[in-house]
Design a protein around this motif. Structure first.
Motif, PDB file in Angstrom:
ATOM      1  N   THR A  24      13.329   3.921  -2.928  1.00 54.48           N
ATOM      2  CA  THR A  24      13.047   4.184  -1.520  1.00 54.48           C
ATOM      3  C   THR A  24      11.622   4.677  -1.374  1.00 54.48           C
ATOM      4  O   THR A  24      11.130   5.450  -2.187  1.00 54.48           O
ATOM      5  CB  THR A  24      14.007   5.228  -0.939  1.00 54.48           C
ATOM      6  N   VAL A  25      10.962   4.188  -0.329  1.00 56.97           N
ATOM      7  CA  VAL A  25       9.558   4.537  -0.105  1.00 56.97           C
ATOM      8  C   VAL A  25       9.342   4.866   1.371  1.00 56.97           C
ATOM      9  O   VAL A  25      10.112   4.411   2.219  1.00 56.97           O
ATOM     10  CB  VAL A  25       8.622   3.367  -0.499  1.00 56.97           C
ATOM     11  N   PRO A  26       8.323   5.641   1.685  1.00 60.08           N
ATOM     12  CA  PRO A  26       7.998   5.874   3.091  1.00 60.08           C
ATOM     13  C   PRO A  26       7.370   4.619   3.703  1.00 60.08           C
ATOM     14  O   PRO A  26       7.048   3.681   2.978  1.00 60.08           O
ATOM     15  CB  PRO A  26       7.000   7.022   3.031  1.00 60.08           C
ATOM     16  N   GLY A  27       7.187   4.601   4.993  1.00 61.11           N
ATOM     17  CA  GLY A  27       6.566   3.447   5.633  1.00 61.11           C
ATOM     18  C   GLY A  27       7.607   2.496   6.157  1.00 61.11           C
ATOM     19  O   GLY A  27       8.780   2.818   6.246  1.00 61.11           O
ATOM     20  N   LYS A  28       7.140   1.326   6.538  1.00 64.43           N
ATOM     21  CA  LYS A  28       8.060   0.377   7.168  1.00 64.43           C
ATOM     22  C   LYS A  28       8.106  -0.962   6.460  1.00 64.43           C
ATOM     23  O   LYS A  28       8.697  -1.917   6.958  1.00 64.43           O
ATOM     24  CB  LYS A  28       7.637   0.160   8.622  1.00 64.43           C
ATOM     25  N   THR A  29       7.448  -1.082   5.305  1.00 62.68           N
ATOM     26  CA  THR A  29       7.413  -2.385   4.631  1.00 62.68           C
ATOM     27  C   THR A  29       8.150  -2.353   3.306  1.00 62.68           C
ATOM     28  O   THR A  29       8.295  -1.313   2.691  1.00 62.68           O
ATOM     29  CB  THR A  29       5.961  -2.816   4.349  1.00 62.68           C
ATOM     30  N   PHE A  30       8.618  -3.542   2.884  1.00 62.32           N
ATOM     31  CA  PHE A  30       9.134  -3.691   1.520  1.00 62.32           C
ATOM     32  C   PHE A  30       7.932  -3.699   0.585  1.00 62.32           C
ATOM     33  O   PHE A  30       6.915  -4.312   0.877  1.00 62.32           O
ATOM     34  CB  PHE A  30       9.876  -5.018   1.359  1.00 62.32           C
ATOM     35  N   ARG A  31       8.054  -3.041  -0.576  1.00 62.26           N
ATOM     36  CA  ARG A  31       6.942  -3.072  -1.549  1.00 62.26           C
ATOM     37  C   ARG A  31       7.393  -3.823  -2.784  1.00 62.26           C
ATOM     38  O   ARG A  31       8.540  -3.725  -3.194  1.00 62.26           O
ATOM     39  CB  ARG A  31       6.557  -1.654  -1.995  1.00 62.26           C
ATOM     40  N   LEU A  32       6.454  -4.556  -3.362  1.00 61.84           N
ATOM     41  CA  LEU A  32       6.784  -5.207  -4.620  1.00 61.84           C
ATOM     42  C   LEU A  32       5.583  -5.221  -5.534  1.00 61.84           C
ATOM     43  O   LEU A  32       4.438  -5.187  -5.090  1.00 61.84           O
ATOM     44  CB  LEU A  32       7.317  -6.621  -4.389  1.00 61.84           C
ATOM     45  N   ASN A  33       5.851  -5.267  -6.825  1.00 56.80           N
ATOM     46  CA  ASN A  33       4.796  -5.302  -7.824  1.00 56.80           C
ATOM     47  C   ASN A  33       4.046  -6.620  -7.719  1.00 56.80           C
ATOM     48  O   ASN A  33       4.628  -7.654  -7.422  1.00 56.80           O
ATOM     49  CB  ASN A  33       5.420  -5.168  -9.217  1.00 56.80           C
ATOM     50  N   LEU A  34       2.742  -6.565  -7.976  1.00 59.82           N
ATOM     51  CA  LEU A  34       1.914  -7.757  -7.797  1.00 59.82           C
ATOM     52  C   LEU A  34       2.267  -8.873  -8.758  1.00 59.82           C
ATOM     53  O   LEU A  34       2.041 -10.031  -8.463  1.00 59.82           O
ATOM     54  CB  LEU A  34       0.453  -7.381  -7.942  1.00 59.82           C
ATOM     55  N   ALA A  35       2.808  -8.503  -9.905  1.00 68.54           N
ATOM     56  CA  ALA A  35       3.104  -9.543 -10.893  1.00 68.54           C
ATOM     57  C   ALA A  35       4.264 -10.434 -10.468  1.00 68.54           C
ATOM     58  O   ALA A  35       4.440 -11.517 -11.016  1.00 68.54           O
ATOM     59  CB  ALA A  35       3.412  -8.905 -12.247  1.00 68.54           C
ATOM     60  N   VAL A  36       5.076 -10.005  -9.477  1.00 69.30           N
ATOM     61  CA  VAL A  36       6.159 -10.891  -9.020  1.00 69.30           C
ATOM     62  C   VAL A  36       5.762 -11.746  -7.829  1.00 69.30           C
ATOM     63  O   VAL A  36       6.593 -12.443  -7.275  1.00 69.30           O
ATOM     64  CB  VAL A  36       7.479 -10.156  -8.696  1.00 69.30           C
ATOM     65  N   CYS A  37       4.486 -11.708  -7.463  1.00 68.84           N
ATOM     66  CA  CYS A  37       4.052 -12.603  -6.386  1.00 68.84           C
ATOM     67  C   CYS A  37       4.173 -14.086  -6.773  1.00 68.84           C
ATOM     68  O   CYS A  37       4.640 -14.878  -5.963  1.00 68.84           O
ATOM     69  CB  CYS A  37       2.625 -12.290  -5.970  1.00 68.84           C
ATOM     70  N   PRO A  38       3.765 -14.486  -7.986  1.00 71.06           N
ATOM     71  CA  PRO A  38       3.836 -15.921  -8.297  1.00 71.06           C
ATOM     72  C   PRO A  38       5.231 -16.538  -8.157  1.00 71.06           C
ATOM     73  O   PRO A  38       5.350 -17.586  -7.524  1.00 71.06           O
ATOM     74  CB  PRO A  38       3.309 -16.008  -9.728  1.00 71.06           C
ATOM     75  N   PRO A  39       6.312 -15.944  -8.708  1.00 73.89           N
ATOM     76  CA  PRO A  39       7.603 -16.618  -8.534  1.00 73.89           C
ATOM     77  C   PRO A  39       8.034 -16.740  -7.074  1.00 73.89           C
ATOM     78  O   PRO A  39       8.649 -17.725  -6.703  1.00 73.89           O
ATOM     79  CB  PRO A  39       8.581 -15.764  -9.323  1.00 73.89           C
ATOM     80  N   TYR A  40       7.729 -15.743  -6.249  1.00 76.75           N
ATOM     81  CA  TYR A  40       8.096 -15.825  -4.833  1.00 76.75           C
ATOM     82  C   TYR A  40       7.063 -16.612  -4.037  1.00 76.75           C
ATOM     83  O   TYR A  40       7.275 -16.934  -2.885  1.00 76.75           O
ATOM     84  CB  TYR A  40       8.193 -14.427  -4.223  1.00 76.75           C
ATOM     85  N   ASN A  41       5.918 -16.869  -4.658  1.00 78.86           N
ATOM     86  CA  ASN A  41       4.766 -17.444  -3.964  1.00 78.86           C
ATOM     87  C   ASN A  41       4.398 -16.592  -2.748  1.00 78.86           C
ATOM     88  O   ASN A  41       4.178 -17.106  -1.660  1.00 78.86           O
ATOM     89  CB  ASN A  41       5.045 -18.898  -3.583  1.00 78.86           C
ATOM     90  N   ALA A  42       4.394 -15.286  -2.957  1.00 77.42           N
ATOM     91  CA  ALA A  42       4.138 -14.371  -1.851  1.00 77.42           C
ATOM     92  C   ALA A  42       2.704 -13.882  -1.870  1.00 77.42           C
ATOM     93  O   ALA A  42       2.072 -13.807  -2.924  1.00 77.42           O
ATOM     94  CB  ALA A  42       5.072 -13.173  -1.953  1.00 77.42           C
ATOM     95  N   ASP A  43       2.161 -13.604  -0.687  1.00 76.12           N
ATOM     96  CA  ASP A  43       0.946 -12.803  -0.596  1.00 76.12           C
ATOM     97  C   ASP A  43       1.171 -11.810   0.529  1.00 76.12           C
ATOM     98  O   ASP A  43       2.274 -11.716   1.060  1.00 76.12           O
ATOM     99  CB  ASP A  43      -0.308 -13.662  -0.407  1.00 76.12           C
ATOM    100  N   PHE A  44       0.153 -11.065   0.900  1.00 75.41           N
ATOM    101  CA  PHE A  44       0.402  -9.969   1.830  1.00 75.41           C
ATOM    102  C   PHE A  44      -0.349 -10.160   3.137  1.00 75.41           C
ATOM    103  O   PHE A  44      -0.764  -9.216   3.780  1.00 75.41           O
ATOM    104  CB  PHE A  44       0.053  -8.646   1.155  1.00 75.41           C
ATOM    105  N   ASP A  45      -0.531 -11.416   3.538  1.00 73.84           N
ATOM    106  CA  ASP A  45      -1.226 -11.682   4.799  1.00 73.84           C
ATOM    107  C   ASP A  45      -0.239 -11.704   5.960  1.00 73.84           C
ATOM    108  O   ASP A  45      -0.450 -12.371   6.964  1.00 73.84           O
ATOM    109  CB  ASP A  45      -2.032 -12.977   4.719  1.00 73.84           C
ATOM    110  N   GLY A  46       0.877 -11.002   5.799  1.00 72.95           N
ATOM    111  CA  GLY A  46       1.870 -10.953   6.860  1.00 72.95           C
ATOM    112  C   GLY A  46       3.195 -11.557   6.444  1.00 72.95           C
ATOM    113  O   GLY A  46       4.097 -11.704   7.262  1.00 72.95           O
TER     114      GLY A  46
END
Lengths: 889, 85
Positions: A444-466
């Motif tokens: 659990t973290v403060p704020g309103k967003t889900f957080r994830l480690n940068l190394a799992v961006c490639p499998p999800y093909n995620a970035d943080f531009d929204g």
């Protein structure tokens, strides 16, 4: 035989057609009035909303079963049609039957001997598994053979050609067949003659395909809604049924008083139209029935078909509970296995907990804390609901916490908020592969967003531009166990797509490790403490003494995180692929050697630890297990960030600055190439150009020009990169594989080069030229989309235009590609979803039929393969040598 | 027009007729009944060539196909001869 374990097997499903008698038997009431409600708002008897058909308003009771709204699921009714009408869904079948049977005696158009042969063939097919598709195909063939004889072998009747005027009118030569006549003919076909035509007379008679009675669905299927204004709004199906009833009524009246044939036929056609659109409102050849607003009605087939139909929308896919969606943002301090869940989501999402003798005290305490407990400003999981064994739910509030806590007993279920360590599924669309949905541990973290480690961006093909992602909370112990074992992120470090790691260091991680290991720099105690300040690790790396001070070598720091016993050799991304590799003595420090978990030589970069490429990650995951690999990735990425934070890193447009001389040199190369192309064009015009085999003269020129100009850009790039060494930050990123490529740098510093449309030089636009700025027929470099400028210099308007042409093509391509590959994938998944690989490595479908004798022909699981191969001999040998070395042999 | 021998085409894998006495052993190895195998039409051009070589091939016989495979070197596949689809 292991492939069993089916709990229950469906023996057979039979879809058959309903006979008029069956419809009447099923019917709760006959429907005659097209009116629905009387002036008081009550359903009219024998109207479309008759309470015999079920009830949709609370308070009323069904007249058929006496049930209330939530008890009665509705009953069917029926309409007696004044005249028979063809069913659109069966016109093809009717056509087939009419054509292959005699118009006089109704017998199939073949001798009895022929018929028996076909019947036995049908039987044979049925016994051999009898795929309905195969039966249909055989019936079609038989019907085709029958159709060929123009004289009936039974009664010698002459057979006229029967045509179908789409969608529902039959014609014999030039006379129209009314549905009544069609029905009469179908009635004449004897039962046994139906078998070779693919119908089973035990269950179906062909005359049923022409409707005399129409089944009316229950009101629960077509509920009316009451608007705020108090007006009733009826369902599309009800509207359509009203139309049918009205015309049916008029038709009956006109027929009974003996109106002219013309009027009766017109009404009959109109009834046919209404029933056709009632079944399928997108029948080709007739205008769809529309609402007053102009919107076309959603009738029976439209309810089932397509993406918004019942199957794809409501049965194959459903909306779910216990899920959350929000924007994602990065958090390098999380493990790759974790996901940061904002407190607000953690409070709303719940996990059911069974109250047992062991945990009852703990649960009482939890309940006493209320639904939103905090402890010293930190999140604590609360309890939202208490479920009694009889299924009653009690919402927990601050006020009732104490009383509820006392009431809790063993056997209750408590729904508590999320807690650190809970297992959840995390997903990003489009879910193109299995790594698009992985199990994570909650933090659990403060704020309103889900957080994830940068190394799992490639499998999800995620970035943080929204980007947004979805989270699902598992509700059962079995689901959690299964997810933990099979879906945890660490189980997906190796991808089954290419047998290598898909999770690894990216961008700054790679640059950081380059700084740490390239040419083995020294770090002071202060530096090392700073680097390690965010790391969790045991012990400390080996130190050396320089000028009486304790110092650390970069490679030793890196080695500290390697598992003991790791042996690997590989070439770094920065390797220049010299003709003869000097291996350990490489001047560029580009040959990585790791012996027994010690980095001896080489620079750590993308080919060591990167996502998609990292060989070290690959080897650790394979030889030391996924947990070890996860720890390695977690620590090494944090380490890299420590280093890059210490060193600082930036890049700017100045990184592409070149000395004046080089700029001049590049300019000259490009001018020279341009000149040569001009000469080639001249030679082409003069007819002096030598034609290449298999090409026209013009193609020859294009190929040569493309080659020349391509080379020119490469040369410009080479000149540029001569001045851009590893000391340059942009080059550092490109060479190590952290971001961008050398080509990107060439286009920034040197020249953009040739712009291509469909792989060719642009040639269209105006008459014989691309733009009016050129001469007609001009074939030079500039006139055909060669861009001499670099991104840094800036493009002139003409170049900019060509560049936009190329850019547009790229955009269109991706748009077309995604939609097409999406549909292609859908079809593939539908075709393959129920195939399974059995333990003898054969691929079979649910009928146990073999699809592939050995999975992938070699039986190798690509995820456990080494870059697609079953074994890697070099790697095994290296481990062998390591063992030998240890033994001192 | 002379008849084309499809077997000589580079993309057509080698087809063999499986001797009847070997059938049982193969089926046991595959852990499958005959009707669980993929089918080959008697009218298949490749089968026509085999019929020229061996004489008539009855439905229910097995055909072995040896394919050059990127992953496995040579991979064997079997087909059941059927008369129509």
């Amino acid at each position: 035989m292991i492939r069993r374990g089916i709990a229950k097997r469906v023996g057979a499903i039979r879809f058959a057609y309903m006979s008029p008698e069956e419809i009447r038997r099923l019917s709760a009431t006959k429907i005659i009035t097209p009116d629905t409600y009387d002036d008081d708002g009550f359903p009219i008897e024998m109207g479309l909303m008759d309470t015999h058909l079920g009830v949709i308003e609370p308070g009323l009771r069904c007249k058929s079963c006496g049930g209330r709204v939530d008890q009665c699921s509705g009953h069917f009714g029926h309409i007696e049609l004044a005249m028979p009408v063809v069913h659109v869904g069966y016109v093809k079948e009717i056509k087939k039957l009419l054509r292959s049977t005699c118009s006089e005696c109704g017998r199939i158009l073949m001798t009895d001997e022929e018929r028996e042969i076909f019947i036995s063939e049908m039987d044979g097919l049925r016994k051999l598994g009898g795929d309905p598709l195969d039966i249909r195909k055989l019936a079609k063939e038989i019907a085709f053979t029958a159709r060929k004889s123009s004289i009936c072998p039974h009664c010698d009747g002459q057979q006229l050609k029967i045509m179908l005027d789409k969608p529902t009118t039959f014609r014999e030569e030039n006379t129209k067949l009314t549905p009544k006549e069609v029905r009469a003919r179908l009635e004449k076909i004897p039962d046994r003659d139906l078998i070779p035509l693919g119908l089973n007379p035990e269950f179906v008679r062909p005359e049923w395909f022409v409707l005399k009675v129409l089944l009316v669905p229950p009101v629960t299927v077509r509920p009316s809604i009451t608007l705020e204004s108090g007006d009733r709004s009826e369902d599309d199906l009800t509207h359509k049924l009203v139309d049918i009833l009205r015309i049916n009524h008029r038709l009956r009246e006109n027929r009974d008083v003996g109106s002219p044939q013309l009027i009766v036929e017109d009404l009959w056609d109109l009834l046919q139209y209404h029933i056709t659109t009632y079944i399928d409102n997108q029948t080709s050849g007739i205008p769809p029935a529309r609402h007053r607003s102009g919107r076309s009605l959603k009738t029976l087939i439209q309810r089932l078909k397509g993406k918004d139909g019942r199957f794809r929308q409501n049965l194959s896919g459903k909306r779910v509970n216990f899920s959350a969606r929000t924007v994602i943002s990065p958090d390098p301090w999380l493990s790759i296995n974790q996901v940061g869940v904002p407190v607000r989501a953690a409070r709303e999402l719940t996990v059911p907990m069974k109250v047992t003798a062991e945990n009852i005290e703990l649960i009482r305490e939890m309940i006493l804390r209320g639904p939103e407990p905090w402890e010293k400003g930190k999140y604590k999981p609360g309890v939202n609901y208490i479920i009694r064994p009889d299924g009653r739910r009690i919402r927990l509030t601050e006020t009732n916490a104490e009383t509820v806590a006392e009431k809790v007993e063993v056997g209750f279920t408590v729904e508590r908020g999320l807690m650190d360590g809970d297992i959840v599924l995390f997903n990003r669309q489009p879910s193109l592969h299995r790594m698009s949905m992985m199990a994570h541990e909650v933090k659990t973290v403060p704020g309103k967003t889900f957080r994830l480690n940068l190394a799992v961006c490639p499998p999800y093909n995620a970035d943080f531009d929204g980007d947004e992602m979805n989270l699902h909370v598992l509700q059962s112990e079995e689901a959690r166990a299964e997810a933990k074992v099979m879906m945890m992120v660490q189980e997906h470090i190796l991808s089954p797509r290419f047998g290598g790691p898909i999770i690894g260091a990216i961008q700054d991680h790679i640059t950081g490790l380059f700084y740490l290991t390239h040419k083995n720099p020294l770090f002071s105690r202060r530096d090392v403490v700073s680097i390690f300040s965010n790391l969790v690790t045991e012990g400390s790396p080996e130190a050396i003494t320089v000028d009486g001070e304790r110092m650390w070598l970069g490679k030793d720091i890196f080695s500290h995180f390697l598992p003991e016993g790791l042996n690997i050799q590989l070439r770094s991304s920065i390797c220049e692929s010299c003709d003869t590799c000097k291996k350990r003595d490489c001047e560029n420090d580009a040959f990585v050697v790791i012996e027994d978990g010690k980095l001896i030589t080489g620079t750590i970069d993308e080919s060591s630890v990167g996502a998609f490429k990292g060989d070290i990650v690959d080897k650790i995951a394979r030889d030391f297990g996924t947990t070890e690999a996860r720890i390695f990735i977690d620590r090494v990425t944090t380490l890299a960030l420590g280093v890059i934070t210490l060193k600082g890193f930036t890049t700017s447009i100045q990184d592409e600055d070149l000395p004046k001389m080089s700029v001049k040199q590049i300019e000259d190369t490009l001018l020279e190439a341009e000149e040569e192309v001009k000469e080639m064009a001249q030679a082409y015009r003069d007819g002096e150009l030598e034609q290449m085999p298999g090409r026209t003269l013009q193609e020859t020129l294009e190929v040569m020009a493309l080659q020349k100009l391509g080379k020119a850009r490469d040369n410009a790039g080479k000149i540029a990169s001569k001045h851009l060494g590893l000391g340059n930050n942009a080059v550092k990123m490109a060479r190590t594989g952290a971001r961008a490529s050398i080509l990107n740098l060439t286009q920034m510093a040197g020249a953009l080069g040739q712009q291509a449309i469909r792989g060719e030089r642009p040639s269209r636009g105006y008459d014989q030229r691309t733009l009016p700025h050129f001469e007609k027929g001009e074939l030079g470099a500039g006139a055909r989309g060669f861009v001499k400028s670099s991104y840094k210099e800036g493009l002139n308007p003409i170049e900019f235009f060509f560049h936009s042409m190329g850019g547009r093509e790229g955009l269109v391509d991706t748009a077309v590609r995604t939609s097409r590959s999406g549909y292609m994938q859908r079809r593939l998944i539908n075709a393959l979803e129920d195939l399974m690989v059995y333990d003898d490595a054969s691929v079979r479908n649910p009928a146990d039929t073999i699809i592939q004798f050995k999975y992938g022909e070699d039986g190798v699981d690509p995820m456990r393969s080494i870059k697609g191969k079953a074994i890697d001999m070099d790697d095994i040998l290296m481990d062998m040598y390591a063992i030998k070395r240890e033994r001192g042999e | 027009m002379g008849s084309l021998n499809v077997m000589k085409h580079a993309l057509v894998p080698v087809h063999h007729l499986v001797p009847e006495e070997d059938e049982e052993e193969i089926l046991e190895k595959l852990d499958a009944r005959k009707d669980q195998l993929p089918k080959i039409l008697k009218a298949d051009p490749a089968l026509k060539q085999l019929i020229e070589k061996h004489g008539d091939i009855k439905k229910g016989r097995l055909i072995q196909i040896d394919r050059i495979s990127k992953t496995a070197g040579i991979s064997k596949a079997y087909r059941l001869v059927v008369e129509r689809e």
